[in-house]
Design a protein around this motif. Structure first.
Motif, PDB file in Angstrom:
ATOM      1  N   PHE A 120     -13.128  -7.410   1.685  1.00 17.03           N
ATOM      2  CA  PHE A 120     -12.771  -6.021   1.454  1.00 17.03           C
ATOM      3  C   PHE A 120     -14.399  -5.145   0.493  1.00 17.03           C
ATOM      4  O   PHE A 120     -14.399  -4.230   0.472  1.00 17.03           O
ATOM      5  CB  PHE A 120     -12.280  -6.570  -0.472  1.00 17.03           C
ATOM      6  CG  PHE A 120     -10.548  -5.867   0.386  1.00 17.03           C
ATOM      7  CD1 PHE A 120      -9.926  -7.044   0.724  1.00 17.03           C
ATOM      8  CD2 PHE A 120      -9.987  -4.692  -0.244  1.00 17.03           C
ATOM      9  CE1 PHE A 120      -7.898  -7.177   1.226  1.00 17.03           C
ATOM     10  CE2 PHE A 120      -8.196  -5.053  -0.175  1.00 17.03           C
ATOM     11  CZ  PHE A 120      -7.669  -6.024   0.044  1.00 17.03           C
ATOM     12  N   SER A 240      -3.475  -8.117   1.949  1.00 18.20           N
ATOM     13  CA  SER A 240      -3.101  -6.469   1.723  1.00 18.20           C
ATOM     14  C   SER A 240      -2.758  -5.750   2.864  1.00 18.20           C
ATOM     15  O   SER A 240      -2.993  -6.552   4.046  1.00 18.20           O
ATOM     16  CB  SER A 240      -4.028  -6.823   0.280  1.00 18.20           C
ATOM     17  OG  SER A 240      -3.508  -5.761  -0.252  1.00 18.20           O
ATOM     18  N   ARG A 241      -3.972  -4.781   2.298  1.00 20.51           N
ATOM     19  CA  ARG A 241      -4.456  -3.462   3.550  1.00 20.51           C
ATOM     20  C   ARG A 241      -4.831  -4.889   4.560  1.00 20.51           C
ATOM     21  O   ARG A 241      -4.543  -4.022   5.585  1.00 20.51           O
ATOM     22  CB  ARG A 241      -5.569  -2.693   3.446  1.00 20.51           C
ATOM     23  CG  ARG A 241      -6.880  -2.991   2.913  1.00 20.51           C
ATOM     24  CD  ARG A 241      -7.223  -1.696   1.720  1.00 20.51           C
ATOM     25  NE  ARG A 241      -7.121  -1.668   0.522  1.00 20.51           N
ATOM     26  CZ  ARG A 241      -7.293  -0.814  -0.400  1.00 20.51           C
ATOM     27  NH1 ARG A 241      -7.663  -0.280   0.346  1.00 20.51           N
ATOM     28  NH2 ARG A 241      -6.749  -1.140  -1.162  1.00 20.51           N
ATOM     29  N   LYS A 244      -2.472  -6.156   6.859  1.00 24.15           N
ATOM     30  CA  LYS A 244      -1.530  -5.363   7.500  1.00 24.15           C
ATOM     31  C   LYS A 244      -2.660  -5.417   8.920  1.00 24.15           C
ATOM     32  O   LYS A 244      -1.560  -5.330  10.349  1.00 24.15           O
ATOM     33  CB  LYS A 244      -1.596  -3.954   7.223  1.00 24.15           C
ATOM     34  CG  LYS A 244      -0.839  -3.624   5.213  1.00 24.15           C
ATOM     35  CD  LYS A 244      -1.019  -2.278   5.080  1.00 24.15           C
ATOM     36  CE  LYS A 244      -1.112  -1.770   3.641  1.00 24.15           C
ATOM     37  NZ  LYS A 244      -0.285  -2.285   2.775  1.00 24.15           N
ATOM     38  N   SER A 264       0.512  -8.788   2.539  1.00 22.94           N
ATOM     39  CA  SER A 264       0.466  -7.425   3.397  1.00 22.94           C
ATOM     40  C   SER A 264       1.660  -6.469   2.836  1.00 22.94           C
ATOM     41  O   SER A 264       1.111  -5.128   3.017  1.00 22.94           O
ATOM     42  CB  SER A 264       0.722  -7.626   4.911  1.00 22.94           C
ATOM     43  OG  SER A 264       1.726  -8.038   5.409  1.00 22.94           O
ATOM     44  N   GLU A 278       6.610  -0.943  -3.363  1.00 25.58           N
ATOM     45  CA  GLU A 278       5.811   0.560  -2.558  1.00 25.58           C
ATOM     46  C   GLU A 278       6.846   1.227  -0.644  1.00 25.58           C
ATOM     47  O   GLU A 278       7.031   0.238  -0.323  1.00 25.58           O
ATOM     48  CB  GLU A 278       4.326   0.008  -1.853  1.00 25.58           C
ATOM     49  CG  GLU A 278       3.470   1.571  -1.794  1.00 25.58           C
ATOM     50  CD  GLU A 278       1.833   0.978  -0.494  1.00 25.58           C
ATOM     51  OE1 GLU A 278       1.619  -0.393  -0.929  1.00 25.58           O
ATOM     52  OE2 GLU A 278       0.765   1.803  -0.742  1.00 25.58           O
ATOM     53  N   ILE A 283       2.750   5.242   0.103  1.00 26.67           N
ATOM     54  CA  ILE A 283       1.356   5.323   0.681  1.00 26.67           C
ATOM     55  C   ILE A 283       0.861   5.643   1.815  1.00 26.67           C
ATOM     56  O   ILE A 283      -0.500   6.118   1.912  1.00 26.67           O
ATOM     57  CB  ILE A 283       2.308   3.515   2.336  1.00 26.67           C
ATOM     58  CG1 ILE A 283       0.642   2.810   1.932  1.00 26.67           C
ATOM     59  CG2 ILE A 283       2.191   3.819   3.429  1.00 26.67           C
ATOM     60  CD1 ILE A 283       1.060   1.257   2.464  1.00 26.67           C
ATOM     61  N   TRP A 290      -4.956   5.395   6.534  1.00 29.02           N
ATOM     62  CA  TRP A 290      -4.170   4.154   7.289  1.00 29.02           C
ATOM     63  C   TRP A 290      -3.598   4.205   8.244  1.00 29.02           C
ATOM     64  O   TRP A 290      -3.898   3.447   9.041  1.00 29.02           O
ATOM     65  CB  TRP A 290      -3.597   3.346   6.098  1.00 29.02           C
ATOM     66  CG  TRP A 290      -4.555   2.607   5.192  1.00 29.02           C
ATOM     67  CD1 TRP A 290      -6.116   3.273   5.146  1.00 29.02           C
ATOM     68  CD2 TRP A 290      -3.903   1.914   3.806  1.00 29.02           C
ATOM     69  NE1 TRP A 290      -6.606   1.824   3.891  1.00 29.02           N
ATOM     70  CE2 TRP A 290      -5.695   1.102   3.534  1.00 29.02           C
ATOM     71  CE3 TRP A 290      -3.307   1.426   3.590  1.00 29.02           C
ATOM     72  CZ2 TRP A 290      -5.153   1.087   2.169  1.00 29.02           C
ATOM     73  CZ3 TRP A 290      -2.574   0.925   2.068  1.00 29.02           C
ATOM     74  CH2 TRP A 290      -3.974   0.607   1.740  1.00 29.02           C
ATOM     75  N   TRP A 331       5.056  -4.609  -6.086  1.00 26.95           N
ATOM     76  CA  TRP A 331       4.966  -3.580  -5.070  1.00 26.95           C
ATOM     77  C   TRP A 331       4.775  -4.357  -3.373  1.00 26.95           C
ATOM     78  O   TRP A 331       5.110  -3.253  -3.064  1.00 26.95           O
ATOM     79  CB  TRP A 331       3.265  -3.734  -5.642  1.00 26.95           C
ATOM     80  CG  TRP A 331       2.822  -1.876  -4.822  1.00 26.95           C
ATOM     81  CD1 TRP A 331       1.333  -2.428  -4.427  1.00 26.95           C
ATOM     82  CD2 TRP A 331       2.603  -1.069  -5.308  1.00 26.95           C
ATOM     83  NE1 TRP A 331       1.127  -0.978  -4.230  1.00 26.95           N
ATOM     84  CE2 TRP A 331       2.232   0.499  -4.376  1.00 26.95           C
ATOM     85  CE3 TRP A 331       4.607  -0.264  -5.980  1.00 26.95           C
ATOM     86  CZ2 TRP A 331       2.703   1.659  -4.146  1.00 26.95           C
ATOM     87  CZ3 TRP A 331       4.121   1.555  -5.800  1.00 26.95           C
ATOM     88  CH2 TRP A 331       3.928   2.362  -5.135  1.00 26.95           C
ATOM     89  N   HIS A 381      -1.145 -10.841  -6.470  1.00 28.74           N
ATOM     90  CA  HIS A 381      -1.987 -10.047  -5.858  1.00 28.74           C
ATOM     91  C   HIS A 381      -3.077 -10.791  -5.095  1.00 28.74           C
ATOM     92  O   HIS A 381      -3.543  -9.490  -5.784  1.00 28.74           O
ATOM     93  CB  HIS A 381      -1.627  -8.118  -5.353  1.00 28.74           C
ATOM     94  CG  HIS A 381      -1.989  -7.844  -4.324  1.00 28.74           C
ATOM     95  ND1 HIS A 381      -1.127  -8.155  -2.565  1.00 28.74           N
ATOM     96  CD2 HIS A 381      -3.027  -6.939  -3.908  1.00 28.74           C
ATOM     97  CE1 HIS A 381      -1.630  -7.239  -2.161  1.00 28.74           C
ATOM     98  NE2 HIS A 381      -2.970  -6.480  -3.186  1.00 28.74           N
TER      99      HIS A 381
HETATM  100  C1  GCU Z   1      -2.567  -0.813  -2.594  1.00 26.87           C
HETATM  101  C2  GCU Z   1      -1.565  -0.298  -1.607  1.00 26.87           C
HETATM  102  C3  GCU Z   1      -0.956  -1.462  -0.527  1.00 26.87           C
HETATM  103  C4  GCU Z   1      -2.215  -2.629  -0.485  1.00 26.87           C
HETATM  104  C5  GCU Z   1      -3.221  -3.485  -1.752  1.00 26.87           C
HETATM  105  C6  GCU Z   1      -4.441  -3.588  -1.383  1.00 26.87           C
HETATM  106  O1  GCU Z   1      -2.128  -1.903  -3.916  1.00 26.87           O
HETATM  107  O2  GCU Z   1      -0.772  -0.081  -2.026  1.00 26.87           O
HETATM  108  O3  GCU Z   1      -0.673  -1.453   0.260  1.00 26.87           O
HETATM  109  O4  GCU Z   1      -1.988  -3.239   0.022  1.00 26.87           O
HETATM  110  O5  GCU Z   1      -3.479  -1.419  -2.134  1.00 26.87           O
HETATM  111  O6  GCU Z   1      -5.373  -3.767  -0.291  1.00 26.87           O
HETATM  112  O7  GCU Z   1      -4.539  -4.366  -1.944  1.00 26.87           O
END
Ligand code: GCU
Length: 400
Positions: A120, A240-241, A244, A264, A278, A283, A290, A331, A381
């Protein structure tokens, strides 16, 4: 004459197998019960793949740009436990190269399996190791609420655990590939692929997650040439993102032998039609860069999706898949993540693999007997040592 009869018969039978199911149905958010592997591979898989390409993440470019890999540095690390290597990925046209950071177990004899994931906040945040080159594109100050400190994300990258278990870690920083904000796709890799006169991706062309996933495949291209890594034993992982992202990378690139999604959530493992936590609308509103433009059609209109996110997970079959959630991460809809993995499982079973069991396991009771694994741990998270400990165990089943 007789010898022509058999192939002819096979052709007729084959054609009828497909034609009885030619019209792809709307799958919804339900178990993907497909009648045969042949049906899956010939009709359903291509249809679902096409859907995720054109309607969700956007198509990656067919065009290729020249990429050159250059060894930047190499040295002993982690008190002699590891070799640290930095390799610059020079993508022609990019202002700065993408530095690939690797830790390889020093004790290894021969090529080792690896975990590959994006980070990140910059390579230098994954460990306090003073020799890691500071990512030039890393956020400074307020941007993303991050700080540029070394080792700030150490808890997310348990290098000792990986080295002790014989795994290499390979990582790149998301911001080196495509900065994570909406600038109309002027920075990052997108402009390298524009046709003449084009200034942003078309409605069915890739967004940022697509670009990140693409870049993981370009790292894989490098790993195939690194003699210390066994490119046939690479697990792609993300939180998370970036979870995905690892799922889309796993779906689009069959070289990833194991695919891992940590928390994710929406647009990742979680089912969208449940609208829990979410939503697609949220989103698309908060992170308009994204997904592809077409994905906006499904904001507040989830029922129109041809298939829910279990379709994405099924695209990874028969390769081992691990989906994980955290109790306090409402979330990301933990139950929706579990159900999605469960609903993808019938496709794994078509390949003779073992899908996920029912019901949803209790907290801190990982389910990894089969080829689709799942856990929900206590806490929020994040990706932590508990998560990684399960991923190493799961990878051991296949890589050791
Ligand atoms: C936000 C977003 C999520 C994502 C997250 C992250 O919360 O809404 O979809 O997964 O950020 O990447 O930490």
């Amino acid at each position: 004459m007789k010898k022509f009869l058999l192939p002819l018969l096979a052709l007729v039978v084959g054609a009828s197998l497909v034609s009885c199911d030619e019209q792809p149905r709307i799958y919804g958010a339900e178990p993907l019960e497909i009648s045969s592997l042949r049906q899956w591979e010939r009709v359903h898989r291509p249809t679902i793949y096409d859907f995720f390409e054109k309607e969700v993440y956007g198509r990656m470019p067919e065009k290729q740009v020249p990429i050159r890999y250059e060894l930047l540095s190499e040295g002993e690390a982690l008190g002699g436990k590891a070799v640290r290597r930095e390799v610059a990925m020079h993508i022609e046209g990019m202002a700065t190269p993408v530095p690939i950071l690797m830790y390889i177990p020093a004790a290894a004899e021969g090529a080792v399996p690896a975990f590959l994931g994006m980070n990140f906040k910059g390579n230098h945040q994954i460990n306090p190791d003073p020799e890691i080159t500071i990512s030039v594109n890393a956020p400074k100050g307020e941007e993303l609420g991050s700080d540029p400190e070394r080792g700030a994300a150490t808890s997310r990258w348990p290098l000792e655990l990986l080295m002790d278990n014989g795994y290499a870690l390979v990582t790149i920083y998301r911001g080196d590939v495509d900065p994570d904000f909406d600038d109309g796709f002027q920075n990052g890799v997108h402009p390298l692929f524009y046709a003449e006169g084009q200034s942003s991706p078309a409605a069915e062309e890739w967004g940022t997650i697509g670009a990140w996933a693409w870049s993981l495949s370009r790292v894989m291209d490098y790993l195939e040439t690194d003699k210390d890594i066994d490119a046939e034993r690479v697990a792609v992982i993300g939180h998370s993102r970036l979870g995905k992202t690892s799922l889309w990378a796993g779906a689009t690139d069959p070289r990833f032998a194991i695919v891992i999604s940590n928390d994710s959530g929406c647009g990742g493992a979680a089912l969208s039609m449940r609208k829990h936590g979410e939503t697609v609308e949220a989103i698309n509103k908060n992170f308009p860069h994204w997904f592809c433009d077409n994905y906006n059609k499904y904001s507040n209109n989830e029922e129109a999706l041809m298939v829910d996110q279990q379709g994405l997970l099924a695209l990874i079959a028969p390769r081992p898949l691990y989906v994980a959630s955290a109790v306090e991460d409402d979330w990301a809809d933990p139950e929706g993540e579990y159900l999605s993995a469960l609903y993808a499982s019938p496709v794994y079973e078509l390949y003779g693999k073992k899908g996920l069991a029912s019901p949803m396991p209790a907290v801190d009771s990982p389910m990894m007997e089969g080829d689709v694994a799942y856990h929900i741990r206590k806490g929020g998270h994040d990706i932590n040592l508990y998560d990684w400990t399960q991923y190493v165990k799961f990878a051991d089943k296949y890589f050791k």
